[in-house]
Design a protein around this motif. Structure first.
Motif, PDB file in Angstrom:
ATOM      1  N   ALA A  16     126.777 -17.488  49.965  1.00 37.14           N
ATOM      2  CA  ALA A  16     127.271 -17.800  51.313  1.00 37.14           C
ATOM      3  C   ALA A  16     127.876 -16.553  51.931  1.00 37.14           C
ATOM      4  O   ALA A  16     127.690 -16.266  53.117  1.00 37.14           O
ATOM      5  N   ALA A  71     126.341 -15.091  55.276  1.00 40.11           N
ATOM      6  CA  ALA A  71     127.205 -15.078  56.460  1.00 40.11           C
ATOM      7  C   ALA A  71     127.431 -13.649  56.936  1.00 40.11           C
ATOM      8  O   ALA A  71     127.439 -13.371  58.139  1.00 40.11           O
ATOM      9  N   ALA A 100     122.391 -22.223  51.127  1.00 44.27           N
ATOM     10  CA  ALA A 100     123.092 -21.196  51.892  1.00 44.27           C
ATOM     11  C   ALA A 100     122.118 -20.447  52.807  1.00 44.27           C
ATOM     12  O   ALA A 100     122.379 -20.239  53.996  1.00 44.27           O
ATOM     13  N   LEU A 108     129.368 -23.951  52.814  1.00 41.98           N
ATOM     14  CA  LEU A 108     130.059 -22.687  52.601  1.00 41.98           C
ATOM     15  C   LEU A 108     129.675 -21.692  53.696  1.00 41.98           C
ATOM     16  O   LEU A 108     130.539 -21.026  54.282  1.00 41.98           O
ATOM     17  N   VAL A 109     128.404 -21.594  53.984  1.00 35.66           N
ATOM     18  CA  VAL A 109     127.943 -20.659  55.018  1.00 35.66           C
ATOM     19  C   VAL A 109     128.476 -21.090  56.391  1.00 35.66           C
ATOM     20  O   VAL A 109     128.954 -20.272  57.179  1.00 35.66           O
ATOM     21  N   ALA A 113     132.042 -20.169  56.768  1.00 38.70           N
ATOM     22  CA  ALA A 113     132.140 -18.717  56.895  1.00 38.70           C
ATOM     23  C   ALA A 113     131.729 -18.265  58.302  1.00 38.70           C
ATOM     24  O   ALA A 113     132.414 -17.444  58.931  1.00 38.70           O
TER      25      ALA A 113
END
Lengths: 341, 155, 118
Positions: B139, B143, C42, C72-73, C76
């Protein structure tokens, strides 16, 4: 006496005077419950941990063997035993309880015959009057160490085996002065470590079969005997996969015998409808089946001469993670039933 | 390893695989489909429950749903049922978030004999740790890349 | 509503079938398979495909472990939008907290209440 390359002949007939065999819930629902001296109906056995229960199995087996043989702890020279748990602590704690000079052994599931071979050798040459030897395992203790927490929903493949919960202990003594018929050790063949590159910890039978075959062939080579000289040749815990493979391999190497004569303790101990996948396994497997069922059968006259080949997979959880293959070993002891003096 | 040894090993492995009990792949997939689908069905019901009876929207109901599913796996694991479901369903019970709950909870329960601090605390993430590690790290990377990309494209 | 139940069942089931194939054919361990799934989740959210997936399949997309990667992504990215690059670290657990906190809390409660049955 050394015979051949890796075998011993026991000319003084070291006798298995008595045995103590304990088991757990699965075994009490299995195929051989009458051949156990003591069965527990749950894995905790009123202890605080599985490892403590494991120790209790061994302690009770020792107690029972001594009781049946009418011998005191103080009369035993040595205790040769082991189990599957890290650093064989259950056996060591049992040895502490019994306060007998102790050889801790580790041969994984081949420990039982490693112990019997050594015990027979020591007694044969007057190194002891009385010896206790055995091996044990506990299903949950083995699972949580080698595989997964016991409540984890992992799926085991059909080649996986079920570690038995139990301990088998034999009281071995000299044959001098004994009247009557007894099971006694005739010879033993010590195995080499054999590794055919198999890596799957869920298929130990397949990994161990070559070791069993190697030791069996070495035994016949060293003793000059053939399968016809035995009523039964039984492996420790090859399970379904290992037994088929070993039988095939033996045929290939020119060792012919009836399939009926070639049995496996892991397949004898449980009923076919129990969810044990490819069969029973564990250090205790060969010990409880031999010291319980098989010796009882010998006393009944079903078998007169048997060869017990305990098989062990010498892996650790770490070695599996490090992508090592599984080295295996097998030790064989030939046992006969008859008069010893 | 000598060539002779490797040849011997290969020959044995071939022999062994003849006798190896094969995994029933099709049967396993069917069971995984049914059980996994079932868990998701239950999850869907719980999601609607939270939308209609509490003030959650379709977007936010996911959170309490997951927590409820993990609570469900506490009961199933604690009462000794999840391991049987797992043997039957394989990925059908491992892939849903209940499988994650089971991995953590079963490890916690198992290691109580070593005490709460070192046993439970020290071993709880034995099985689930890799999911957390790779989830968080991937992640982070995803991100990071996306944020930088948007910055470059946007302004 | 009924349609959502159907798709939840089918999609969730299919994701599990992929997992089962990874177990049985690729011989991956559960840990490897689940880690892979979480990473895929993700990546799918990174390219903006997971949210529409949830709209279509509902719990069939939120219940499998892939949704962890997605949350989670999501967390974030949300933080990063507001606070810049550091948001990538600070925001991660904002959305996923329920799954992991629930597992930790219930794990502890489990250890308090239950004994393993073997």
């Amino acid at each position: 006496m050394l015979i051949g390359k890796q075998s011993w002949a026991f000319q003084n007939k070291p006798v298995i005077l008595e045995t103590g065999v304990t088991g757990g819930p699965f075994e009490s629902n299995g195929a051989l419950p009458e051949d156990f001296d003591l069965l527990y109906d749950d894995l905790w056995m009123e202890q605080e941990s599985y490892e403590k229960a494991h120790r209790l199995l061994m302690e009770k087996a020792v107690e029972i063997a001594l009781q049946k043989g009418n011998v005191q702890k103080e009369d035993i020279q040595f205790f040769l035993a082991g189990d599957l748990t890290n650093q064989i602590t259950p056996t060591s704690f049992a040895a502490r309880t019994n306060a007998i000079p102790y050889f801790g052994l580790y041969g994984a599931c081949s420990t039982s015959m490693e112990g019997l071979a050594l015990a027979s050798f020591i007694v044969n040459y007057g190194g002891a009057h009385y010896l206790l030897t055995g091996a044990s395992s506990h299903n949950a203790a083995a699972e949580r160490q080698f595989l997964y927490p016991t409540e984890y929903g992992g799926q085991k493949p059909p080649t996986a085996q079920w570690t038995i919960t139990g301990a088998g202990v034999a009281l071995v003594t000299r044959s001098e002065g004994l009247t009557g018929q007894f099971p006694y050790a005739v010879s033993a063949t010590i195995g080499k470590v054999i590794d055919m590159g198999l890596k799957d910890p869920f298929n130990m039978g397949g990994a161990m079969a070559p070791a069993a075959v190697d030791t069996i062939l070495a035994h016949f080579e060293d003793t000059g005997l053939t399968p016809d000289d035995y009523d039964l040749i039984v492996t420790g815990d090859l399970g379904e996969v290992g037994r088929e493979t070993a039988y095939d391999l033996l045929q290939q190497r020119g060792c012919q015998m009836d399939k009926e004569k070639f049995q496996d303790c892991g397949l004898l101990i449980f009923k076919p409808d129990q969810p044990v996948l490819a069969g029973g396994s564990g250090a205790g497997c060969s010990a409880v089946v031999l010291y319980g069922h098989l010796l009882n059968e010998m006393k009944k006259g079903t078998y007169q001469k048997i060869l017990v080949v305990a098989t062990g997979a010498l892996l650790s959880p770490l070695s599996v993670q490090q992508k090592e293959s599984i080295p295996c070993i097998a030790h064989a002891v030939a046992i006969e039933y008859g008069t010893v003096c | 390893m000598s060539k002779d040894q490797t040849a011997k090993q290969e020959a044995y492995q071939k022999l062994q695989s003849k006798h190896e009990l094969k995994r029933p792949v099709l049967k396993n997939c069917v069971k995984a489909f049914l059980v996994g689908g079932m868990f998701c069905l239950i999850g869907q019901a719980i999601t609607y429950f939270y939308i209609y009876f509490f003030d959650f929207t379709e977007q936010t109901a996911g959170n309490p749903t997951v927590a409820t599913m993990v609570f469900l796996s506490l009961l199933l694991t604690g009462f000794g049922v999840y391991d049987h479901i797992g043997q039957f369903a394989g990925a059908g019970s491992a892939v849903p978030v209940t499988g994650f709950g089971n991995a953590v909870i079963s490890a916690a329960i198992e290691h109580r004999t070593e005490g709460f601090v070192l046993g439970v605390g020290g071993n709880m993430f034995k099985l689930a740790g890799s999911v957390i590690l790779f989830g968080v790290f991937s992640a982070f990377v995803v991100a990071l890349i996306k944020t930088i990309y948007l910055k470059i494209v946007g302004g | 509503m009924l349609a959502m139940f159907f798709w939840a069942f089918v999609v969730g089931g299919l994701i599990c079938v992929i997992g089962q194939l990874l177990f049985d054919v690729a011989k991956l361990t559960p840990a490897h398979t689940l880690s892979l799934f979480v990473v895929i989740g993700a990546i799918l959210d990174g390219v903006g495909l997971y949210e529409p997936f949830i709209d279509f399949a509902g719990a069939g997309a939120t219940i499998p472990i892939t949704s962890f990667g997605n949350s989670l992504v999501h967390g974030a990215l949300q933080e990063a939008e507001q606070h810049g690059l550091i948001g990538v670290l600070t925001g991660m657990f904002e959305v996923t907290s329920s799954g992991i906190s629930a597992a930790i809390v219930f794990g502890f409660i489990g250890a308090l209440l239950f004994k393993p049955k073997g």
